[in-house]
Design an enzyme around this catalytic site. Structure first.
Site, PDB file in Angstrom:
ATOM      1  N   SER A 123       0.822  -1.199   0.000  1.00 30.07           N
ATOM      2  CA  SER A 123       0.000   0.000   0.000  1.00 30.07           C
ATOM      3  C   SER A 123       0.860   1.255   0.000  1.00 30.07           C
ATOM      4  CB  SER A 123      -0.867  -0.013   1.262  1.00 30.07           C
ATOM      5  OG  SER A 123      -1.441   1.255   1.475  1.00 30.07           O
ATOM      6  N   TYR A 147      -2.304  -1.563  10.713  1.00 28.03           N
ATOM      7  CA  TYR A 147      -2.470  -2.004   9.321  1.00 28.03           C
ATOM      8  C   TYR A 147      -1.244  -1.632   8.488  1.00 28.03           C
ATOM      9  CZ  TYR A 147      -3.698  -1.625   4.424  1.00 28.03           C
ATOM     10  OH  TYR A 147      -3.665  -1.711   3.055  1.00 28.03           O
ATOM     11  N   LYS A 151       1.868  -3.953   6.447  1.00 28.23           N
ATOM     12  CA  LYS A 151       2.320  -3.847   5.046  1.00 28.23           C
ATOM     13  C   LYS A 151       3.823  -3.597   4.994  1.00 28.23           C
ATOM     14  CE  LYS A 151      -1.593  -4.775   3.319  1.00 28.23           C
ATOM     15  NZ  LYS A 151      -1.796  -6.104   2.715  1.00 28.23           N
TER      16      LYS A 151
END
Ligand code: UDP
Length: 336
Positions: A123, A147, A151
């Site tokens: 991302s 989150y 990543k």
């Protein structure tokens, strides 16, 4: 190629499965419907015919190994993860367990089955620099939420694994995927109140929400609202096919690619484009800034063009038209 699409019932995974089939590959979908619906498989099949599907919890290492042993994929595209930034702050352990758990299961199963190619969903949230456009070479990377940390850390884990093995790994940094299949058959179907701007706009247009709250109009941008690089999910699906085919040449150990259009669009500009696409007023109010939002973010997508021959071709108007087609044909999403 036989391509295991891990998390293939999700938003990006489902569109990618369709584009894989359109490109002549064989998608094999694995999902546990933690954040999706079996109806997605029906929709995929209505577009490309029967597909192989396995209901599997990919945090379960044994079940994942058995899946690989039975379907022997040539490659894996790994989407199976949790993805809501705000929720990750409230439930960090769920995010660490799920996002690392599925990654470890997939890597372990690849080793046992001899699968060499892995395309990983990362991302643009990892970029921490002050000013866009962001390039893959930027060294200032950040993890602003659990989150985001999954990543960033997964990228590092995969880089280490690539250095120590003969795997071919693509790290795909997505900017802001929006839109749906042009037929209106598939699209984004968030559970509960949407966090993201495009599904929120669609739900206001279809009458499920009263009005949009714009999170801040005092940013240092031309109209004061945040700029993002919105990218059509069909372009992003094509990007996965391009990355997969490039990795299959066998000369890349690990490589990062940005996927965006290279252009920033403001919240108010997207609202206006959506209003035009749906032909209905989208009422809005200006609210306070949302914690953690940066003023602007867009990609330098030139590496993907040079190395993969990939370039986003769909416009903001296409993105709004396809989001609206999906939402108006399916006011309740996959629940219809
Ligand atoms: N946004 C907004 N109202 C909403 C949802 C989002 O004003 O109800 C804004 C948000 O502040 C950001 C932009 O829209 O500037 C895109 O937000 P989204 O959550 O879709 O993407 P991300 O922030 O993850 O890039």
């Amino acid at each position: 190629m036989r391509v295991l699409v891990a998390g293939g019932a999700g938003y990006i995974g489902s569109h990618t499965a369709v584009q894989l089939a359109e490109a002549g590959h064989t998608p094999i979908i694995a999902d546990n419907f933690a954040n999706s619906s079996p109806e997605v498989i029906t929709r995929i099949e209505s577009l490309v015919g029967k597909v192989e599907f396995h209901e599997v919890d990919l945090t379960d290492r044994r079940a994942t190994a058995e899946l690989f042993a039975s379907c022997r994929p040539d490659a894996v595209i790994h989407f199976a993860a949790l993805k809501a930034v705000g929720e990750s702050v409230e439930r960090p352990l769920d995010y660490y367990e799920t996002n690392f758990g599925t990654l470890f299961s997939v890597l372990g199963a690849m080793k046992e089955a001899g699968t060499k190619i892995l395309v990983f969903s990362s991302s643009a949230t990892v970029y921490g620099g002050d000013h866009p456009p962001f390039t893959e070479e930027d060294e200032e990377l950040v993890a602003l939420s659990p989150y985001g940390y999954t990543k960033l850390a997964s990228e590092r884990i995969l880089t280490d694994v690539a250095a120590a093995t003969d795997l071919h790994i693509g790290l795909l940094r997505y900017f802001n995927p929006v839109g749906g299949h042009p037929s209106g058959t598939m699209g984004e179907d968030p559970r509960g109140i949407p966090n993201n701007l495009m599904p929120y706009l669609s739900q206001v247009a279809v009458g499920r929400r009263e009005k949009l709250t714009v999170f801040g109009d005092d940013y240092p941008t031309p109209d004061g609202t945040c700029l993002r690089d919105y990218l059509h999910v069909m372009d992003l699906a094509d990007a996965h096919v391009a990355a997969l085919e490039r990795l299959a040449k066998g000369d890349i150990s690990v490589r990062t690619w940005n996927f965006g259009t290279g252009k920033g669009t403001s919240v108010l500009e997207l609202r206006e484009a959506f209003e035009k696409a749906c032909g209905r007023p989208i009422p809005y109010e200006i609210g306070p800034r949302r914690a953690g939002d940066r003023a602007d973010s867009w990609a330098d997508p030139s590496r993907a063009e040079e190395e993969l021959g990939w370039k986003a071709s769909r416009t903001i108007d296409d993105m709004c038209a396809d989001s609206w087609r999906w939402q108006s044909m399916n006011p309740r999403g996959y629940g219809q």
